[in-house]
Design an enzyme around this catalytic site. Structure first.
Site, PDB file in Angstrom:
ATOM      1  CG  ASN A   1      -3.672  16.709 -17.983  1.00  0.00           C
ATOM      2  OD1 ASN A   1      -2.737  16.275 -18.059  1.00  0.00           O
ATOM      3  ND2 ASN A   1      -4.665  16.822 -17.040  1.00  0.00           N
TER       4      ASN A   1
ATOM      5  CD  GLU B   1      -5.373  16.218 -13.711  1.00  0.00           C
ATOM      6  OE1 GLU B   1      -4.254  15.946 -13.261  1.00  0.00           O
ATOM      7  OE2 GLU B   1      -6.269  16.301 -14.717  1.00  0.00           O
TER       8      GLU B   1
ATOM      9  NE  ARG C   1      -4.126  -1.821   1.787  1.00  0.00           N
ATOM     10  CZ  ARG C   1      -4.182  -3.043   2.387  1.00  0.00           C
ATOM     11  NH1 ARG C   1      -3.029  -3.126   3.381  1.00  0.00           N
ATOM     12  NH2 ARG C   1      -5.046  -4.489   3.038  1.00  0.00           N
TER      13      ARG C   1
ATOM     14  CG  HIS D   1      -3.481  11.130 -23.185  1.00  0.00           C
ATOM     15  ND1 HIS D   1      -4.036  11.635 -21.833  1.00  0.00           N
ATOM     16  CD2 HIS D   1      -1.865  11.129 -23.115  1.00  0.00           C
ATOM     17  CE1 HIS D   1      -2.774  11.975 -21.185  1.00  0.00           C
ATOM     18  NE2 HIS D   1      -1.709  11.622 -22.089  1.00  0.00           N
TER      19      HIS D   1
ATOM     20  NE  ARG E   1      -0.980  17.489 -10.799  1.00  0.00           N
ATOM     21  CZ  ARG E   1       0.284  16.441 -10.118  1.00  0.00           C
ATOM     22  NH1 ARG E   1      -0.019  16.346  -9.113  1.00  0.00           N
ATOM     23  NH2 ARG E   1       1.320  15.317 -11.259  1.00  0.00           N
TER      24      ARG E   1
ATOM     25  CD  GLU F   1       4.530  17.366 -21.954  1.00  0.00           C
ATOM     26  OE1 GLU F   1       4.125  17.853 -21.172  1.00  0.00           O
ATOM     27  OE2 GLU F   1       4.595  15.520 -21.849  1.00  0.00           O
TER      28      GLU F   1
ATOM     29  CG  HIS G   1      -1.690  15.671 -21.451  1.00  0.00           C
ATOM     30  ND1 HIS G   1      -0.725  17.092 -21.736  1.00  0.00           N
ATOM     31  CD2 HIS G   1      -0.495  15.291 -21.132  1.00  0.00           C
ATOM     32  CE1 HIS G   1       0.347  17.397 -21.809  1.00  0.00           C
ATOM     33  NE2 HIS G   1       0.767  16.267 -21.249  1.00  0.00           N
TER      34      HIS G   1
ATOM     35  CE  LYS H   1      -1.530  14.137 -12.883  1.00  0.00           C
ATOM     36  NZ  LYS H   1      -2.371  14.702 -14.308  1.00  0.00           N
TER      37      LYS H   1
ATOM     38  CE  LYS I   1       3.521  17.467 -13.054  1.00  0.00           C
ATOM     39  NZ  LYS I   1       4.082  16.650 -13.316  1.00  0.00           N
TER      40      LYS I   1
ATOM     41  CG  HIS J   1       3.392  11.371 -23.476  1.00  0.00           C
ATOM     42  ND1 HIS J   1       2.275  11.423 -23.428  1.00  0.00           N
ATOM     43  CD2 HIS J   1       3.769  12.552 -22.619  1.00  0.00           C
ATOM     44  CE1 HIS J   1       1.857  12.449 -22.613  1.00  0.00           C
ATOM     45  NE2 HIS J   1       2.459  12.869 -22.281  1.00  0.00           N
TER      46      HIS J   1
END
Ligand code: NAD
Ligand code: GLY
Length: 355
Positions: free
Chosen positions: A242, A234, A118, A249, A238, A182, A245, A140, A224, A262
C-alpha cells in the site's frame, strides 16, 4: 505463456501470462468445471473481448453482465446488479464468476463471488496493465463507499488468473501509464534492481513492446504472489503493497472517484510518501527525486491536483483501513527497494507534505 503459482496450499492457483490467451478456448473452458458461469465485464472491454470468452464456454449455461465502466461504478448498487444476475442465472454452489476487465470489474465481481452463497469459484481475466500486475492477484475484493475506497469487501482468492497481454493493445495510453505506477511501486518498495530495469526499459514499456511488458508483468506478479503467500490477510508485510495508497486513496475519495485514475493517484501518493520519508530523515532525497523522475517519464502526475485542501485530505487519510484505534499507520521508505510501516508520524509533518 508464462505460468506462476500463488502457493496458498489447497487454494493455490496459477497466474497465466501470455499473448492470445483469451483465444485459447480449451484454457478458458477448463476454468468452468460446473455447468454454469456468469461473465462480468464493462462497456469498454466487452465489445473487444466478451465474444471470445462466450465462444469458449458455448457448452455451458452462461450469462454475461456488461456494466458501465469507471471507478464510480464500483459501488454497492452495481454489486447488487451482479448478485441479481447470479440469481437470474439460478446460480448454485458450482457456479464460476469470470471477471473480464480492469480492477473495477475484478474487485466488484470478486466481491459478489465472495458473497454469493458465502463464496463461489471466481476467475480473473484482467485486461488492464494495472489489473494484470496487481488487482487480479491476491484475493482482495471490494466496493467503494462515498466515505472511502474499498471500505466494504472480502478476501476471496481467485481460482486462476489469465492475463492475455494482447488485450493491452486496445488500452488507452492514459490507462497504460496508470498501470505502470503500480509496476514502479514493486521496484520502489522491494527491488531496486527492478527499479533500475524499469528506468532502462521505460521507452519500450510505453511503446508496449510485448516482451518487455510481459517481463514487467511477470516480475510484478512474482513479487506480489510472494507477499500474498507470506501474509494473505495483511497482518504485516502485505501492508507494504500500500505504499502511496493512504495518500492516493484520500485524493481519489476527495475527488469523488471522478478525478485522477487510481494508478495516477498512487503515483502522486508514492511521491508524497517518499517526500515525507526524506523530510523525516528516513530516506535519501536523491532516491525520492529518482522515483519522481521515473513517474514523470511514464507521464504520471506527481503533485496533488489543484483544489484539494491539506486538511480535507488528512481527514480522509484517518479513515484508511490501516489505521488502528484511530492512529494512522503509513507506509514510508528507507529509499529505493525498502519500505516500512511507520506509526505515530507527527500530524504537522504529514500536513507539511500535503500543503
Ligand atoms: P478500470 O477497471 O476502471 O479500467 C480502466 C479503464 O480501462 C476502464 O474505462 C475500462 O473500461 C478500460 N479498459 C479495461 N481494459 C481495457 C482494454 N483492454 N481495452 C480498452 N479499454 C479497457 O481500472 P483499473 O486501473 O484496471 O483498476 C483500478 C481499480 O483496481 C481501482 O478500483 C482500485 O481500487 C482497484 N485495485 C484493486 C487491487 C486489489 O488488490 N484488489 C489492487 C490495485 C487496484
Ligand atoms: N494492492 C494491495 C494489495 O493487494 O495488498
Amino acid at each position: 505463456m508464462k505460468t506462476l503459482l500463488v502457493e496458498l496450499g489447497a487454494r493455490r492457483y496459477p497466474i497465466h501470462i501470455g499473448a492470445g490467451l483469451l483465444g485459447d478456448a480449451g484454457l478458458l473452458a477448463a476454468q468452468v468445471p460446473g455447468r454454469h458461469a456468469l461473465i462480468v465485464s464493462d462497456g469498454n472491454v466487452a465489445p473487444h473481448y466478451l465474444a471470445r470468452v462466450e465462444a469458449a464456454l458455448l457448452e455451458k449455461n452462461i450469462r454475461s453482465l456488461v456494466l458501465p465502466p469507471g471507478e464510480q461504478e464500483k459501488n454497492l448498487a452495481r454489486f447488487a446488479d451482479v448478485i441479481a444476475e447470479l440469481a437470474a442465472l439460478g446460480a448454485s454452489r458450482d457456479v464460476t464468476v469470470l471477471a473480464l476487465g480492469g480492477g473495477v470489474v475484478g474487485d466488484l465481481a470478486g466481491f459478489a463471488a465472495a458473497c454469493w452463497m458465502r463464496g463461489v469459484r471466481f476467475v480473473q481475466l484482467p485486461t488492464t496493465l494495472l489489473a494484470m500486475v496487481d488487482s487480479s492477484v491476491g484475493g482482495k475484493t471490494a466496493v467503494d463507499l462515498p466515505a472511502g475506497k474499498n471500505l466494504v469487501g472480502a478476501f476471496h482468492q481467485p481460482a486462476a488468473v489469465i492475463a492475455d497481454t494482447d488485450t493491452l493493445a486496445t488500452l488507452p495510453l492514459r490507462e497504460l501509464r496508470a498501470g505502470l505506477a503500480e509496476v514502479v511501486k514493486y521496484g520502489a518498495i522491494a527491488d531496486a534492481d527492478f527499479f533500475k530495469w524499469l528506468e532502462d526499459h521505460a521507452d519500450a514499456l510505453l511503446a508496449r513492446d510485448a516482451n518487455v511488458i510481459a517481463e514487467a508483468i511477470a516480475v510484478s506478479c512474482r513479487q506480489k504472489a510472494g507477499v500474498v503467500v507470506r501474509d494473505e490477510t495483511e497482518q504485516g508485510e502485505r501492508m507494504l503493497l500500500n505504499f502511496g495508497h493512504t495518500f492516493g486513496h484520500a485524493i481519489e475519495t476527495e475527488q469523488g472517484y471522478g478525478g485522477l485514475l487510481h494508478g495516477e493517484a498512487i503515483a502522486v501518493g508514492m511521491v508524497l510518501a517518499a517526500r515525507l520519508s526524506a523530510h523525516l530523515g528516513r530516506a535519501p532525497v536523491a532516491d525520492s527525486e529518482r522515483l519522481q523522475a521515473l513517474l514523470l517519464r511514464f507521464g504520471l502526475p506527481v503533485t496533488i491536483p489543484p483544489g484539494l485542501s491539506a486538511d480535507a485530505l488528512f481527514a480522509r487519510m484517518r479513515l484508511d483501513k490501516k489505521s488502528l484505534s484511530g492512529a494512522l499507520r503509513l507506509i514510508l521508505w528507507r529509499g529505493l527497494g525498502q519500505a516500512e510501516v511507520v506509526r505515530d508520524v507527527p500530524e504537522a509533518d504529514i500536513l507539511a507534505v500535503l500543503s
